[in-house]
Write an enzyme that holds these catalytic residues in place. Structure first.
Site, mmCIF file in Angstrom:
data_model
loop_
_atom_site.group_PDB
_atom_site.id
_atom_site.type_symbol
_atom_site.label_atom_id
_atom_site.label_comp_id
_atom_site.label_asym_id
_atom_site.label_seq_id
_atom_site.Cartn_x
_atom_site.Cartn_y
_atom_site.Cartn_z
ATOM 1 N N ALA A 64 -37.609 -31.913 -31.131
ATOM 2 C CA ALA A 64 -36.495 -32.946 -30.797
ATOM 3 C C ALA A 64 -37.247 -34.305 -31.650
ATOM 4 C CB ALA A 64 -36.673 -32.998 -29.253
ATOM 5 N N VAL A 69 -42.457 -32.803 -31.275
ATOM 6 C CA VAL A 69 -41.756 -34.234 -31.667
ATOM 7 C C VAL A 69 -41.368 -34.368 -33.158
ATOM 8 C CG1 VAL A 69 -41.697 -36.820 -31.490
ATOM 9 C CG2 VAL A 69 -42.713 -35.312 -29.692
ATOM 10 N N LYS A 70 -40.189 -34.407 -33.500
ATOM 11 C CA LYS A 70 -39.855 -34.777 -34.934
ATOM 12 C C LYS A 70 -39.799 -35.920 -35.710
ATOM 13 C CE LYS A 70 -36.812 -31.783 -37.769
ATOM 14 N NZ LYS A 70 -35.471 -31.317 -37.768
ATOM 15 N N VAL A 71 -40.570 -36.331 -36.796
ATOM 16 C CA VAL A 71 -40.836 -37.582 -37.061
ATOM 17 C C VAL A 71 -40.594 -37.704 -38.380
ATOM 18 C CG1 VAL A 71 -42.643 -39.558 -37.267
ATOM 19 C CG2 VAL A 71 -42.655 -38.055 -35.008
ATOM 20 N N SER A 105 -37.398 -37.967 -32.729
ATOM 21 C CA SER A 105 -37.365 -39.560 -32.401
ATOM 22 C C SER A 105 -36.218 -40.207 -33.265
ATOM 23 C CB SER A 105 -38.717 -40.206 -32.396
ATOM 24 O OG SER A 105 -38.580 -41.669 -32.261
#
Ligand code: G3P
Length: 228
Positions: A61, A87-89, A63
């Site tokens: 998912a 967390v995808k950054v 940010s």
């Protein structure tokens, strides 16, 4: 090679998960917009994906924050949705700093929008659990996306990053922005750990004209057996 589904569409995820070969899901803001996603429902939607695929399948998912502190805050909130949230950054300075901070808190990060070996090496040193080089978007600008993936797989494989990542797990390369089954074939031959594929590509991966022809012949011959 493991297969992730690159979509936010719950029907596609349910269908693909039922085939028994799905190892994870990746989403991004564009994919969420594509299904008509609303801001208020975003966390609940990610939660529904996590429920469908189960706790052993990582769900990325993204940010949408642009500063390290905001990305970290976003990441902590996203990680609280379910234990399998990743967390995808984006690969940028603020993203690297946030990835380090999230990894230090035991939160796995998928560094996305990665287009070069130096970006991938920095992502791994910053503690990314997954790195997502994009293939199709290179092809979109008449460059060679597969060559970039090959370079990144080779460069990452030259070093041990286990000390950098969450729980000492080995960083994995996700071949992303995949547009065809041939992209999957080539990425697998290059040793990419994971391919994240749109549902349309996943369906094409199952198919082969000789399978169809062979199945048709078996069915016709079985008719003869039934009528003998
Ligand atoms: O995982 C990233 C991927 O969704 C990007 O794909 O087709 O928008 O380049 P594409």
């Amino acid at each position: 090679m493991k297969f992730f589904l690159d979509t936010a569409d719950l029907n596609e995820i349910e269908e693909a998960a039922s085939w028994g070969a799905l190892a994870g899901v990746t989403t991004n803001p564009s994919l969420y917009a594509k299904i008509g996603g609303k801001l208020d429902d975003f966390h609940a939607h990610i939660g529904r994906i996590c429920e469908i695929v189960g706790p052993d399948c990582p769900v990325s998912a993204e940010s949408v924050a642009m500063t390290r502190d905001e990305i970290v805050k976003d990441g902590i909130e996203l990680a609280a949705i379910a234990p399998n949230v990743v967390v995808k950054v984006p690969t940028m300075v603020e993203g690297l700093a946030a990835t380090r901070a999230l990894a230090d808190k035991g939160i796995p990060v998928n560094m996305t929008l990665c287009f070069s070996v130096p970006q991938a090496l920095l992502a791994a040193r910053a503690g990314a659990r997954y790195i997502s080089p994009f293939i199709g978007r290179f092809d979109d600008i008449a460059d060679d996306g597969l060559q970039q993936v090959e370079n990144i797989v080779r460069a990452i494989g030259n070093y041990d990053f286990t000390a950098n990542t969450v729980n000492g797990e080995q960083v994995e390369i996700i071949a992303a922005s995949i547009r065809s089954a041939n992209h999957v074939t080539q990425a697998a031959l290059m040793g990419a750990d994971i391919a994240t594929v749109p549902f349309g590509v996943l369906k094409k991966m199952v198919q082969h004209p000789l399978t169809d022809r062979g199945l048709d012949a078996f069915m016709k011959d079985w008719e003869k057996v039934l009528n003998a």
